[in-house]
Design an enzyme around this catalytic site. Structure first.
Site, PDB file in Angstrom:
ATOM      1  N   THR A 146     -15.012 -91.265 -56.275  1.00 51.69           N
ATOM      2  CA  THR A 146     -14.066 -90.165 -56.139  1.00 51.69           C
ATOM      3  C   THR A 146     -13.227 -90.340 -54.874  1.00 51.69           C
ATOM      4  OG1 THR A 146     -15.699 -88.704 -57.178  1.00 51.69           O
ATOM      5  CG2 THR A 146     -13.883 -87.650 -55.985  1.00 51.69           C
ATOM      6  N   GLU A 147     -11.902 -90.297 -55.035  1.00 54.86           N
ATOM      7  CA  GLU A 147     -10.956 -90.397 -53.915  1.00 54.86           C
ATOM      8  C   GLU A 147     -11.176 -91.662 -53.067  1.00 54.86           C
ATOM      9  OE1 GLU A 147      -8.726 -88.315 -54.246  1.00 54.86           O
ATOM     10  OE2 GLU A 147      -9.635 -86.690 -55.358  1.00 54.86           O
ATOM     11  N   LEU A 148     -11.708 -92.710 -53.701  1.00 55.39           N
ATOM     12  CA  LEU A 148     -12.019 -93.982 -53.037  1.00 55.39           C
ATOM     13  C   LEU A 148     -12.984 -93.822 -51.856  1.00 55.39           C
ATOM     14  CD1 LEU A 148      -8.667 -96.029 -52.999  1.00 55.39           C
ATOM     15  CD2 LEU A 148     -10.587 -96.217 -54.569  1.00 55.39           C
TER      16      LEU A 148
END
Length: 419
Positions: A146-148
């Site tokens: 998630t979100e890198l």
């Protein structure tokens, strides 16, 4: 050796909460704004998902396998596709059938579980991998959190889950003098490779493409390809990671973003020194140039490239801690509705709406936020969470009572031997 261009898109839509008042607590346990979720999804499907998928399919066929892309499609958006726009799933299946598209694994609910709960994180990763296999016939071998969001600890959890290719942000504060245009590895597990987003080139498309005040505007496919082929640019790989909604939603069709995408593969491939690969292919081709130690979690969000967009103030931390404090109770409950709501309430978007960092990245936060203020987002979420906590406690009481009501099994008496 040809340089690699790795093009990856994130596909996600959250389950937006309806206006949930204090007086709804313990009276109405439907939390979601179905109208808003349906309206947004169908709008983005018409502006982005369907036309962009058609274009990518045409480009893959035109270039006869030389053009490749990757997607990470959250479980949350897959559920909404099923409910509101099943034709989008069909279009992704067409792409999957080309053999030129990789589907990455992530947390099913696009959650922040990796920061606080290894057990919940692993559960969502496994659920997402199973879902991708079910819908698109592909077993994910590379992971995009998630979100890198990434750290050494998260990488080790992923290694145990079998992922040896991980995508994250090429943040300046962790790279220092190093370039994001190489493959690195996790120090604890040298065979686990890390692909880093080139945030400058990625954001040239995702954020600056239609900015008429930008010195480089307008950006054409030929100009962008020239940037990639600049002799002064060192490296072996350029990772262009961005939200899929860049095409048609964040950057409107009138900006020329689809024309840019249509000509980009040809502009890059015609240079002769580049090839498109998926993340797993890129990791297999390129050797690591060294360890990359990341002790504290990073992400691709905001100027800080950390987790403060979701957990940077007291509002966010209170909501986050109260939600995950339920983990042990949830484990003792076998209720599909409660488990589904628990997952949806973990979506990172809910905490993003509570962000107060508007001074540095206000335009981005405002665009994605359905609330007028972060305080409204917090109050609404906490009202929902109060009802959810009550449901969890009731379900747990019922489960315990049911166990206590069961008759105690009587062990059969053994006959005495006559010998």
């Amino acid at each position: 050796m040809k340089k690699t261009v790795c093009l990856y898109f994130q596909v996600h839509q959250p389950d937006r909460l309806r206006q949930y008042r204090f007086f709804d607590i313990c009276r109405d346990s439907h939390y979601y704004d179905d109208f808003a979720n349906r309206t947004v999804l169908k709008r983005v499907a018409e502006r982005c998902y369907l036309p962009a998928n058609r274009m990518l399919l045409d480009l893959i066929r035109k270039h006869e396998g030389a053009f490749k892309v990757a997607f990470s499609v959250s479980g949350s958006v897959i559920e909404q596709f099923e409910r509101y726009a099943p034709e989008v799933i069909d279009s992704f299946r067409e792409l999957a059938d080309t053999g030129c598209v990789e589907f990455l694994c992530e947390t099913y609910y696009h959650s922040l579980a990796s920061l606080v709960s290894p057990k919940e994180f692993a559960s969502q990763v496994k659920k997402h991998a199973k879902t991708i296999k079910e819908y698109f016939g592909k077993e994910p071998s590379a992971f995009r959190n998630t979100e890198l969001i990434y750290s050494d600890g998260i990488a080790s959890m992923l290694y145990k889950l079998g992922f040896k290719t991980v995508l994250t942000e090429g943040a300046k504060h962790i790279l220092g003098w190093k370039s994001p245009d190489y493959v690195y590895n996790n120090p604890a597990h040298p065979d686990q490779k890390i692909l880093l987003r080139n945030f400058t080139l990625s954001d040239d498309i995702a954020f600056r493409f239609s900015d008429t005040s930008w010195a480089e505007w307008p950006v054409t496919a030929d100009k962008f390809a020239a940037w990639l082929g600049d002799d002064s640019r060192e490296g072996e790989i350029v990772n262009l990671f961005m939200d899929y909604e860049t095409f048609g939603e964040h950057q409107k069709a009138s900006s020329g973003i689809f024309d840019f995408l249509a000509y980009l593969p040809e502009a890059i491939l015609s240079k002769g020194g580049f090839e498109f690969l998926t993340p797993s292919e890129a990791a297999a081709k390129h050797e690591s140039v060294g360890d990359l130690e990341i002790a504290h979690p990073i992400s691709w969000a905001d100027e800080e490239r950390d987790t403060s967009a979701w957990l940077g103030n007291e509002l966010q931390n209170e909501a986050f801690s109260k939600l995950y404090a339920l983990e042990e109770k949830i484990a003792d409950i076998n209720d599909a509705a409660i488990l589904s709501d628990y997952g949806k309430l973990q979506e990172s978007d809910h905490f993003y709406y509570m962000c107060t960092k508007f001074f540095s990245d206000g335009a981005v936060h405002k665009y994605f936020n359905p609330y007028d203020t972060p305080y409204e987002a917090f109050i609404n979420y906490m009202n929902v969470l109060s009802d959810f906590i009550a449901r969890v406690n009731d379900a747990l009481t019922t489960a315990v009572s049911s166990k206590e009501a069961l008759p105690t099994p009587v062990k059969p008496k053994r006959r005495k031997s006559s010998l």
